[in-house]
Design a protein around this motif. Structure first.
Motif, PDB file in Angstrom:
ATOM      1  N   TYR A 339       0.814  -1.217   0.000  1.00 29.69           N
ATOM      2  CA  TYR A 339       0.000   0.000   0.000  1.00 29.69           C
ATOM      3  C   TYR A 339       0.852   1.273   0.000  1.00 29.69           C
ATOM      4  CZ  TYR A 339      -4.273  -2.639   1.222  1.00 29.69           C
ATOM      5  OH  TYR A 339      -5.351  -3.487   1.221  1.00 29.69           O
ATOM      6  N   LEU A 340       1.914   1.279   0.816  1.00 30.36           N
ATOM      7  CA  LEU A 340       2.585   2.538   1.133  1.00 30.36           C
ATOM      8  C   LEU A 340       3.893   2.783   0.380  1.00 30.36           C
ATOM      9  CD1 LEU A 340       2.003   2.497   5.015  1.00 30.36           C
ATOM     10  CD2 LEU A 340       0.590   3.563   3.238  1.00 30.36           C
ATOM     11  N   HIS A 341       4.552   1.735  -0.071  1.00 27.02           N
ATOM     12  CA  HIS A 341       5.827   1.933  -0.761  1.00 27.02           C
ATOM     13  C   HIS A 341       5.689   2.819  -2.010  1.00 27.02           C
ATOM     14  CE1 HIS A 341       9.946   1.155  -1.947  1.00 27.02           C
ATOM     15  NE2 HIS A 341       9.538   0.789  -3.145  1.00 27.02           N
ATOM     16  N   PRO A 342       4.623   2.642  -2.811  1.00 27.86           N
ATOM     17  CA  PRO A 342       4.479   3.527  -3.981  1.00 27.86           C
ATOM     18  C   PRO A 342       4.330   4.998  -3.613  1.00 27.86           C
ATOM     19  CG  PRO A 342       3.090   1.577  -4.205  1.00 27.86           C
ATOM     20  CD  PRO A 342       3.586   1.587  -2.802  1.00 27.86           C
ATOM     21  N   LEU A 343       4.010   5.283  -2.337  1.00 29.60           N
ATOM     22  CA  LEU A 343       3.849   6.671  -1.903  1.00 29.60           C
ATOM     23  C   LEU A 343       5.154   7.248  -1.367  1.00 29.60           C
ATOM     24  CD1 LEU A 343       0.496   6.251   0.090  1.00 29.60           C
ATOM     25  CD2 LEU A 343       0.805   6.648  -2.360  1.00 29.60           C
ATOM     26  N   GLY A 344       6.224   6.457  -1.423  1.00 27.20           N
ATOM     27  CA  GLY A 344       7.501   6.929  -0.903  1.00 27.20           C
ATOM     28  C   GLY A 344       7.664   6.685   0.580  1.00 27.20           C
ATOM     29  N   ILE A 345       6.782   5.903   1.153  1.00 31.32           N
ATOM     30  CA  ILE A 345       6.849   5.593   2.583  1.00 31.32           C
ATOM     31  C   ILE A 345       7.709   4.351   2.772  1.00 31.32           C
ATOM     32  CG2 ILE A 345       5.505   4.818   4.580  1.00 31.32           C
ATOM     33  CD1 ILE A 345       3.196   6.551   3.533  1.00 31.32           C
ATOM     34  N   ARG A 346       8.704   4.469   3.662  1.00 31.99           N
ATOM     35  CA  ARG A 346       9.614   3.353   3.904  1.00 31.99           C
ATOM     36  C   ARG A 346       9.136   2.553   5.115  1.00 31.99           C
ATOM     37  NH1 ARG A 346      12.738   7.754   2.906  1.00 31.99           N
ATOM     38  NH2 ARG A 346      13.129   8.053   5.130  1.00 31.99           N
ATOM     39  N   SER A 347       8.960   1.242   4.928  1.00 30.60           N
ATOM     40  CA  SER A 347       8.508   0.377   6.017  1.00 30.60           C
ATOM     41  C   SER A 347       9.517  -0.733   6.235  1.00 30.60           C
ATOM     42  CB  SER A 347       7.134  -0.223   5.701  1.00 30.60           C
ATOM     43  OG  SER A 347       7.189  -1.025   4.533  1.00 30.60           O
ATOM     44  N   ALA A 348       9.416  -1.392   7.396  1.00 28.08           N
ATOM     45  CA  ALA A 348      10.353  -2.467   7.726  1.00 28.08           C
ATOM     46  C   ALA A 348       9.651  -3.477   8.617  1.00 28.08           C
ATOM     47  CB  ALA A 348      11.586  -1.907   8.427  1.00 28.08           C
ATOM     48  N   LEU A 349      10.281  -4.635   8.738  1.00 30.11           N
ATOM     49  CA  LEU A 349       9.784  -5.720   9.582  1.00 30.11           C
ATOM     50  C   LEU A 349      10.810  -5.971  10.676  1.00 30.11           C
ATOM     51  CD1 LEU A 349       7.779  -8.143  10.060  1.00 30.11           C
ATOM     52  CD2 LEU A 349       9.298  -9.484   8.585  1.00 30.11           C
ATOM     53  N   LEU A 350      10.333  -6.105  11.934  1.00 28.09           N
ATOM     54  CA  LEU A 350      11.228  -6.393  13.045  1.00 28.09           C
ATOM     55  C   LEU A 350      10.639  -7.540  13.860  1.00 28.09           C
ATOM     56  CD1 LEU A 350      13.831  -5.629  14.480  1.00 28.09           C
ATOM     57  CD2 LEU A 350      12.534  -3.999  15.870  1.00 28.09           C
ATOM     58  N   ILE A 351      11.210  -8.722  13.692  1.00 30.19           N
ATOM     59  CA  ILE A 351      10.747  -9.917  14.397  1.00 30.19           C
ATOM     60  C   ILE A 351      11.949 -10.671  14.945  1.00 30.19           C
ATOM     61  CG2 ILE A 351       8.592 -10.191  13.125  1.00 30.19           C
ATOM     62  CD1 ILE A 351       9.945 -12.124  11.267  1.00 30.19           C
ATOM     63  N   GLY A 352      11.700 -11.530  15.912  1.00 28.12           N
ATOM     64  CA  GLY A 352      12.788 -12.203  16.606  1.00 28.12           C
ATOM     65  C   GLY A 352      13.621 -13.109  15.742  1.00 28.12           C
ATOM     66  N   SER A 353      13.033 -13.664  14.681  1.00 29.07           N
ATOM     67  CA  SER A 353      13.764 -14.644  13.873  1.00 29.07           C
ATOM     68  C   SER A 353      14.712 -14.007  12.866  1.00 29.07           C
ATOM     69  CB  SER A 353      12.771 -15.549  13.138  1.00 29.07           C
ATOM     70  OG  SER A 353      11.969 -14.794  12.253  1.00 29.07           O
ATOM     71  N   LEU A 354      14.698 -12.680  12.748  1.00 27.52           N
ATOM     72  CA  LEU A 354      15.665 -12.025  11.864  1.00 27.52           C
ATOM     73  C   LEU A 354      17.078 -12.207  12.407  1.00 27.52           C
ATOM     74  CD1 LEU A 354      13.971  -8.577  11.066  1.00 27.52           C
ATOM     75  CD2 LEU A 354      14.138 -10.558   9.562  1.00 27.52           C
ATOM     76  N   GLY A 355      18.053 -12.192  11.548  1.00 31.31           N
ATOM     77  CA  GLY A 355      19.439 -12.239  11.990  1.00 31.31           C
ATOM     78  C   GLY A 355      19.801 -10.990  12.771  1.00 31.31           C
ATOM     79  N   ALA A 375       6.586  -2.829  11.270  1.00 32.72           N
ATOM     80  CA  ALA A 375       5.669  -3.869  11.740  1.00 32.72           C
ATOM     81  C   ALA A 375       6.500  -4.932  12.432  1.00 32.72           C
ATOM     82  CB  ALA A 375       4.898  -4.472  10.569  1.00 32.72           C
ATOM     83  N   GLY A 376       5.980  -5.471  13.512  1.00 31.29           N
ATOM     84  CA  GLY A 376       6.754  -6.478  14.221  1.00 31.29           C
ATOM     85  C   GLY A 376       5.968  -7.156  15.314  1.00 31.29           C
ATOM     86  N   THR A 377       6.683  -7.951  16.077  1.00 33.33           N
ATOM     87  CA  THR A 377       6.096  -8.687  17.198  1.00 33.33           C
ATOM     88  C   THR A 377       6.615  -8.073  18.494  1.00 33.33           C
ATOM     89  OG1 THR A 377       7.945 -10.248  17.036  1.00 33.33           O
ATOM     90  CG2 THR A 377       5.925 -10.823  15.850  1.00 33.33           C
ATOM     91  N   HIS A 378       6.778  -8.919  19.503  1.00 31.76           N
ATOM     92  CA  HIS A 378       7.327  -8.450  20.771  1.00 31.76           C
ATOM     93  C   HIS A 378       8.718  -7.846  20.594  1.00 31.76           C
ATOM     94  CE1 HIS A 378       4.368 -11.568  21.688  1.00 31.76           C
ATOM     95  NE2 HIS A 378       4.191 -10.985  22.850  1.00 31.76           N
ATOM     96  N   ALA A 379       9.359  -8.137  19.474  1.00 35.79           N
ATOM     97  CA  ALA A 379      10.680  -7.557  19.223  1.00 35.79           C
ATOM     98  C   ALA A 379      10.637  -6.031  19.249  1.00 35.79           C
ATOM     99  CB  ALA A 379      11.216  -8.046  17.873  1.00 35.79           C
ATOM    100  N   LEU A 380       9.480  -5.442  18.975  1.00 34.81           N
ATOM    101  CA  LEU A 380       9.350  -3.983  18.972  1.00 34.81           C
ATOM    102  C   LEU A 380       9.516  -3.378  20.360  1.00 34.81           C
ATOM    103  CD1 LEU A 380       6.299  -3.468  16.577  1.00 34.81           C
ATOM    104  CD2 LEU A 380       8.673  -2.866  16.113  1.00 34.81           C
ATOM    105  N   ILE A 381       9.256  -4.172  21.401  1.00 33.54           N
ATOM    106  CA  ILE A 381       9.272  -3.583  22.749  1.00 33.54           C
ATOM    107  C   ILE A 381      10.584  -3.863  23.481  1.00 33.54           C
ATOM    108  CG2 ILE A 381       6.767  -3.628  22.956  1.00 33.54           C
ATOM    109  CD1 ILE A 381       6.960  -6.114  24.634  1.00 33.54           C
ATOM    110  N   GLN A 382      11.569  -4.413  22.767  1.00 36.55           N
ATOM    111  CA  GLN A 382      12.874  -4.609  23.386  1.00 36.55           C
ATOM    112  C   GLN A 382      13.516  -3.254  23.694  1.00 36.55           C
ATOM    113  OE1 GLN A 382      13.870  -7.756  24.201  1.00 36.55           O
ATOM    114  NE2 GLN A 382      11.834  -8.251  23.412  1.00 36.55           N
ATOM    115  N   GLU A 383      14.358  -3.240  24.717  1.00 35.64           N
ATOM    116  CA  GLU A 383      14.974  -1.983  25.159  1.00 35.64           C
ATOM    117  C   GLU A 383      15.792  -1.316  24.058  1.00 35.64           C
ATOM    118  OE1 GLU A 383      17.205  -2.224  28.730  1.00 35.64           O
ATOM    119  OE2 GLU A 383      15.553  -3.069  29.907  1.00 35.64           O
ATOM    120  N   GLN A 384      16.401  -2.128  23.181  1.00 40.24           N
ATOM    121  CA  GLN A 384      17.280  -1.553  22.149  1.00 40.24           C
ATOM    122  C   GLN A 384      16.506  -0.767  21.091  1.00 40.24           C
ATOM    123  OE1 GLN A 384      16.901  -4.812  23.082  1.00 40.24           O
ATOM    124  NE2 GLN A 384      18.669  -5.995  22.346  1.00 40.24           N
TER     125      GLN A 384
END
Length: 695
Positions: A339-355, A375-384
């Motif tokens: 939906y948003l990439h064609p509008l120039g909006i940059r999005s990302a995914l943050l989940i625990g299984s990423l390297g 967009a992500g899971t509980h990984a979004l609420i990590q202190e880092q």
């Protein structure tokens, strides 16, 4: 006993006259630990024992009280304390036989000449009258027991070894000893406004009423207080946010949103447009939005959230979308990017299984503001994880997160706007109960073109037909799910498990088809590989547990077979069913179950009759109960002891109005007439106090 007489009704029930340690242990099984618990354990029904019936007038099946004398009594043993005790009893009008099963103790109580008051069900067979296991009371000269006969008698929830007579005596003693000192939490003005009896009178009349109308009024007063305590917590939180917490208004020109809507191959439904309007109106205010967006499976909540995100990003703010599973987070990330990439909006995914390198890069870009939406899971609420300027928090399936988890994401911004979403439709009364501090928006309409799946409930002996149907659908180029409630076999539950059935299906009924296995014990990466192959059409049938409940979108999947459906909640079955019917082809949901009762079978048949998620959710909540969403736990019994939001709708609405009136009048409930109510609310919701404070 004396040292406890001066205490209030929080006194341990063990110290009440007639209880003691042994009975206290039995009461604990009923969740009765204090005198308060005992007095607020209300009768589940009443029996009218105000008049005695002549034996000759008793009809078959009639429940009645009779005053009789024992003529003969015999214990007939079949060994090891088993058997039955028979007695012949009579009054001036006739004779009856009474039978008590496994009751050898009656040998010491019943003998010829003993007078009894009995209450039980009459059974007539070939003219003979039998009373099976009636409740009995011995009558001595000059003595009668006014708690068990000659009145409207309460019948309580009970447990083995704790009879109704003992419970009635305990409650009576508690009322006699403790009710004189009870202070009513409800202010007099509240009682007068809603015409409610004061606490002492309500407790007396709910347990030992003179008329059933008294009991109904008394129960209503106690239920009202329970609702009011909860609504005060929610009203105080809502008003505090509105009055005291300043947020950043989001007043975008709507350029990005208009571009997004223009790019869609469909137009929003009327419900979607209304929902978006309410959300944008909230976001434009100088106080943080706290809104619940609820809608049935496939109602189009995500595009509404994307439009809100576009406005926030247009104003230079960042957006965080948190989902309970990696599968759902990935689904959202793909959708938002589309939906948003064609509008120039940059999005990302943050989940625990990423390297670790990938996660570190995403965190850096989010902190620098180069990522607009993550967009992500509980990984979004990590202190880092740090945001440059978080302005909008979107939480999907928020009931699957704890209060602390939601709060940690919220605190990563400076009073961000919050939109929580759920695809589990919640009846209006339950929304008032669970989400009373939120404004609620409901999307009921489905986008045009969606075909609801045809649903059928079958028995296990019909499974071969279901497997054959799956083969035929696959032969047409379609795909299917087969869902099980467990990952592995359980000795306690006679259910087929996903791992075992995957092998059996692959070697048997579905041999020759391309099968994949997905369950919660697999790593997210392993699950993703299987589901990606399924999306690409490289797998015909996915054998799965409920891990596919949300976040899976494969339009070519047209069949879902759910085995042991009686093990699932209706709302969960409806969610699972929402994984099909997402494409242009007709879809089919097959529910296999072997429920033990007619009621359980009827419950499953509800899904054949309706696709209305709100009706399904109401029936599910009625059967399975509600989770406690005020505290840390998201499942289990609510803190209500007697109130039922589904049955007591009018009382809930009245209590909600009164709660907001009181909080608007006295925001911290500091006036003398409100302080007992404040403490009652705190006491009832001790578990919630660290998170939701009154005042």
């Amino acid at each position: 006993m004396k040292e406890f007489r001066s205490l209030d009704w929080s006194t341990p029930v063990q110290y009440l006259k007639g209880v003691g340690a042994n009975r206290a242990a039995l009461l604990a099984r009923l969740d009765i630990h204090t005198v308060r618990d005992l007095l607020l354990t209300l009768p589940r029904r009443y029996e009218d024992r105000r008049t005695f019936r002549p034996l000759r007038d008793l009809q078959h099946g009639e429940w009645a009280a009779v005053h009789v004398q024992v003529s003969r009594a015999d214990w007939k043993s079949i060994g090891a304390g088993k058997g039955h005790f028979d007695a012949i009893v009579s009054d001036a009008t006739g004779v009856a036989r009474c039978r008590w099963y496994n009751a050898p103790y009656l040998k010491d109580q019943l003998a010829p000449g003993v007078r009894l008051i009995l209450y039980g069900r009459a059974v007539r067979s070939r003219g003979a009258l039998l009373l099976e296991h009636p409740e009995l009371e011995r009558v001595h000269d000059g003595e009668s027991d006014l708690l068990n006969i000659g009145r409207i008698v309460p019948v309580y929830p009970s447990t083995e070894q704790l009879g109704q007579r003992a419970l009635r005596r305990m409650v009576w003693n508690a009322l006699e000893i403790y009710s004189p000192g009870l202070e009513d939490p409800l202010p007099e003005s509240t009682r007068l406004r809603w015409q409610l009896p004061e606490l002492r009178r309500a407790l007396r009349e709910v347990h030992f009423p003179d008329e059933l109308e008294q009991a109904a009024r008394a129960r209503a007063r106690l239920v009202f207080e329970e609702f009011l305590c909860m609504q005060l917590v929610l009203a105080a939180k809502k008003r505090r946010l509105e009055r005291e917490v300043e947020g950043r208004p989001i007043q975008a020109a709507g350029r990005l949103r208009e571009q997004l809507l223009a790019s869609l191959p469909f137009t929003l439904t009327e419900d979607q447009r209304r929902a978006l309007s309410e959300i944008l109106s909230d976001m434009a205010r100088p106080h943080p939005m706290h809104r619940l967006l609820q809608g049935d499976v496939g109602s189009g909540k995500t595009i509404v959230a994307a439009c809100a995100a576009a406005d926030a990003i247009e104003c230079g703010l960042q957006v965080a979308m948190m989902a309970p599973t990696e599968l759902l987070a990935q689904q959202h990330a793909r959708t938002f990017e589309r939906y948003l990439h064609p509008l120039g909006i940059r999005s990302a995914l943050l989940i625990g299984s990423l390297g670790e390198r990938e996660k570190a890069l995403v965190r850096q870009q989010v902190a620098e503001g180069r990522i607009h939406l993550v967009a992500g899971t509980h990984a979004l609420i990590q202190e880092q994880v740090e945001f440059r300027e978080l302005g909008l928090v979107i939480i999907d399936e928020q009931h699957k997160f704890g209060v602390e988890q939601r709060g940690r994401l919220y605190r990563k911004g400076t009073q961000p706007h919050v939109l929580v979403m759920t695809a589990t439709p919640i009846p209006r009364t339950l929304a008032m109960t669970w989400y009373g501090d939120l404004d609620v928006t409901i999307i009921r309409q489905k986008p045009p073109g969606r075909q609801p799946p045809e649903t059928r409930v079958i028995r296990s002996q019909q499974l071969p037909l279901a497997y054959d149907f799956i083969r035929k659908q696959v032969a047409k180029g379609r795909q299917a799910y087969v869902v099980y409630p467990l990952v592995e076999e359980s000795e306690q539950l006679e259910v087929r498990a996903a791992t075992q059935m995957f092998e059996e299906l692959r070697a048997g009924p579905l041999a020759g088809l391309r099968l994949g296995l997905v369950h919660g014990r697999m790593s997210p990466a392993e699950r993703d590989i299987v589901m990606e192959k399924f999306r690409r059409g490289e797998i015909d049938v996915v054998v799965s547990t409920t891990v596919i409940e949300v976040g899976v979108d494969v339009p070519n999947a047209t069949v879902m077979l759910i085995e042991h459906a009686e093990r699932f909640g209706l709302a969960q079955l409806h969610q699972l069913r929402g994984r099909i019917g997402r494409g242009e082809n007709k879809s089919f949901c097959i529910l296999q179950g072997d429920p033990k009762t007619k009621e359980a079978w009827k419950r499953l048949k509800v899904l054949e009759q309706t696709h209305d998620g709100f009706r399904i959710a109401e029936e599910d909540f009625r059967i399975r109960g509600m989770g406690n969403l005020l505290g840390r736990e998201q499942s289990g019994a609510m803190l209500f002891r007697n109130a039922d939001p589904l049955q007591d709708v009018a009382l809930l609405e009245s209590a909600r109005r009164e709660a907001f009136r009181l909080i608007d009048e006295d925001p911290h409930l500091q006036r003398p007439e409100h302080q007992r109510l404040r403490e009652a609310a705190r006491a009832l919701y001790r578990a919630a106090e660290p998170f939701v404070k009154v005042g």
